[in-house]
Enzyme design. Structure first.
Site, PDB file in Angstrom:
ATOM      1  N   CYS A  95     -22.004 -13.921  -4.955  1.00  0.00           N
ATOM      2  CA  CYS A  95     -21.620 -15.162  -4.283  1.00  0.00           C
ATOM      3  C   CYS A  95     -22.854 -15.982  -3.912  1.00  0.00           C
ATOM      4  CB  CYS A  95     -20.772 -14.862  -3.052  1.00  0.00           C
ATOM      5  SG  CYS A  95     -21.573 -13.825  -1.807  1.00  0.00           S
ATOM      6  N   HIS A  99     -20.970 -13.295   3.271  1.00  0.00           N
ATOM      7  CA  HIS A  99     -20.408 -13.968   2.098  1.00  0.00           C
ATOM      8  C   HIS A  99     -20.833 -15.432   2.103  1.00  0.00           C
ATOM      9  CE1 HIS A  99     -17.737 -14.753  -1.214  1.00  0.00           C
ATOM     10  NE2 HIS A  99     -17.046 -15.642  -0.522  1.00  0.00           N
ATOM     11  N   CYS A 153       0.837  -1.188   0.000  1.00  0.00           N
ATOM     12  CA  CYS A 153       0.000   0.000   0.000  1.00  0.00           C
ATOM     13  C   CYS A 153       0.876   1.245   0.000  1.00  0.00           C
ATOM     14  CB  CYS A 153      -0.918  -0.016   1.230  1.00  0.00           C
ATOM     15  SG  CYS A 153      -1.886   1.494   1.451  1.00  0.00           S
TER      16      CYS A 153
END
Length: 554
Positions: free
Chosen positions: A191, A486, A56
């Site tokens: 998903c 999820h 990052c």
């Protein structure tokens, strides 16, 4: 796909992605293609410098999700990607480095774009090893690259060729995973769809129906001008999954078709996997019911959705004053179970470090089934009109299963909604479930005999005509919060468990499956499950009247 089939209409894409493409076209997508790398499992990632670990630009961190800005190529972690967008006007779209998936920083969500998907898939093709005859070698199955390009351009896979591949034992033996095990790309919060599709792909009678050309998408579309056909799009997915190709597949056309069938759910927002399951089965029933007469003399629908998943529930309501019983029967595609909160313990929970609370207790599937078939006193606002007393009386209601389906789907009610408190929550209670399930105690014959004792000498009904022993083959799990979770599917193939997490497919131990937070459990009749060592054949799915007709190939 939408160009080839003008009747498909896509919901409006992410506004920020549309603005990006309007300003920059496909230049960012094309330049990124040079940095896409495909591993042996067919999964792609972004690697600008092979020797460097991406970090990052804000915190120099390298763990967790990292995103590459499509405008300036700046790398940000999931925490600082918003900071980058706020400091740089118009830098809204990034790419998940690990998965090569588009991500809108403003929406904080994955977004799907067919142009980007084509570029990723083209890179897959370019990276495939080729022999000297120009034939691609992938997943242990050889296929000409020209055919792969035809599939990429939108033409559907030749079903005959895909089924010819299934007879090639020597090719199947070269693959590390069973044929049909293929990842599904996340098209933007899909998903929920991928998890259910994986269960469909490996439900033996449902799978055999499509792999034996009982519904051929090419034939169907020649006979009908209606291009919106869910069974056709499912047939295409079966062809792709069982082609031998191991690269993750994008079920975009199926998603568009399902959106047309369920317009109220047409969005890139997360949906409920159970609601999606019922919606798809209803769509199959609706389409096949229009095509031809699928109703038998006894009233049972013979479409593939009902032949595989449909069972029959019995409801007995007994007057507490005179004992009169009213019996009704209702078809069902699944059975929804409340978590058993009475007969539970906290000693066997896989997460023993948690403090004792209602979410750390352990429920059992058998306890849930006992609760489902337990007599329940109806409330004062649900008084039953007794035909014998000719007035409304207090009553007891008891559910049982009159007829079992070939594939039994058990839905665990983990999402609780309170109209009084005007709030919803998720129940994280751990559930123990068996891999082998005996449903005999929950059949109507057993429940009614238990209620009246030996005074009933015989019990007529078709619950005795089908096998009551089941084997588990798929578990759909939900992790996370109610509005930000999820879905993942675990598949049991040839006594080995596999985790299907969108495009990622990995082997796991059964302990991982047992410790998961199951949301839907898929069982198949035992005699169908133990056909797994036989080859695929073209035998049709049996009707409910002949459930013991051999179906090979699981």
């Amino acid at each position: 796909m939408s160009i080839r089939n003008p009747l498909y209409t896509n919901p409006k894409p992410c506004k920020h992605l549309a603005d990006y493409k309007l300003r920059n076209g496909l230049s960012g997508f094309n330049s990124l293609q040079n940095y896409l790398k495909t591993n042996p499992n067919g999964q792609s990632s972004v690697k600008k410098h092979s020797a460097e670990i991406p970090r990052c630009n804000f915190c120099n961190g390298y763990q967790g999700r990292l995103y590459l800005c499509l405008i300036c190529s700046s790398i940000s972690c999931s925490i600082h990607c918003v900071s980058h967008t706020e400091s740089e006007n118009g830098h809204d779209i990034a790419v998940d480095i690990e998965r090569s998936e588009l991500y809108c920083v403003v929406c904080c969500d994955q977004v799907y774009d067919p142009d980007f998907d084509k570029i990723v898939m083209l890179k897959h093709i370019m990276d495939l090893p080729r022999n000297r005859n120009g034939i691609d070698e992938a997943g242990g199955v050889m296929r000409r690259s020209s055919k792969r390009r035809r599939l990429l351009s939108g033409q559907q896979l030749d079903l005959k060729n895909s089924k010819l591949l299934m007879s090639m034992r020597d090719q199947r033996a070269k693959s590390c995973y069973p044929l049909g095990l293929r990842g599904l790309n996340n098209l933007g919060n899909t998903c929920f769809m991928n998890s259910v599709l994986q269960a469909f792909l490996h439900a033996p009678p449902f799978r055999n129906h499509f792999l034996s050309d009982q519904h051929n998408h090419e034939v169907c579309r020649k006979k009908s001008s209606d291009r919106l056909c869910l069974p056709c799009d499912i047939d295409v997915i079966f062809s792709a999954a069982f082609s031998g190709d191991r690269t993750p597949y994008s079920p975009a056309q199926f998603l568009y078709s399902w959106w047309q069938h369920s317009a109220n759910l047409a969005s890139y927002e997360q949906q409920d996997a159970h609601e999606f399951l019922i919606s798809v089965l209803d769509g199959i029933h609706e389409k096949e019911g229009k095509a031809r007469n699928h109703i038998k003399d006894n009233g049972d629908c013979q479409c593939i959705a009902h032949r595989v998943f449909s069972g029959l529930l019995r409801s007995d309501v007994t007057c507490m004053s005179c004992g009169f019983t009213s019996t009704t029967y209702d078809p069902c595609l699944d059975i929804s179970l409340n978590l058993d909160t009475v007969n539970c313990s906290s000693t066997d929970s896989p997460n023993k470090s948690n403090k004792h609370n209602e979410n750390s207790d352990v429920s059992t599937l058998l306890g849930c089934l006992d609760l489902f078939t337990r007599p329940e006193k109806l409330g004062s606002d649900q008084k039953f009109f007794c035909e014998n007393c000719q007035e409304r009386q207090d009553s007891l209601k008891q559910m049982s299963i009159k007829r079992l389906p070939l594939v039994l789907c058990l839905h665990i009610k983990r999402f609780e909604h309170s109209s009084i408190r005007k709030m919803s929550r998720k129940i994280d209670r751990y559930l123990q479930f068996p891999f082998c399930l005996d449903m005999n105690p929950y059949l109507s014959s057993s429940v009614v005999r238990n209620r009246f004792g030996n005074r009933i000498f015989s019990f007529g009904g078709d619950d005795l005509d089908t096998s009551a022993e089941f084997e588990i083959f798929a578990v759909v799990t939900h992790s996370g919060m109610l509005d930000a979770g999820h879905y993942v599917t675990y598949l049991r193939l040839k006594k080995q468990w596999y985790k299907c997490d969108d495009a990622w497919v990995t082997e796991v131990d059964e302990g991982v499956v047992r410790a998961s937070q199951c949301y839907m459990l898929f069982y198949v009749q035992k005699m169908l499950y133990y056909k797994e060592n036989e080859d695929f054949s073209s035998q049709p799915v049996p009707s409910q009247s002949d459930p013991f007709l051999t179906i090979s190939g699981y």
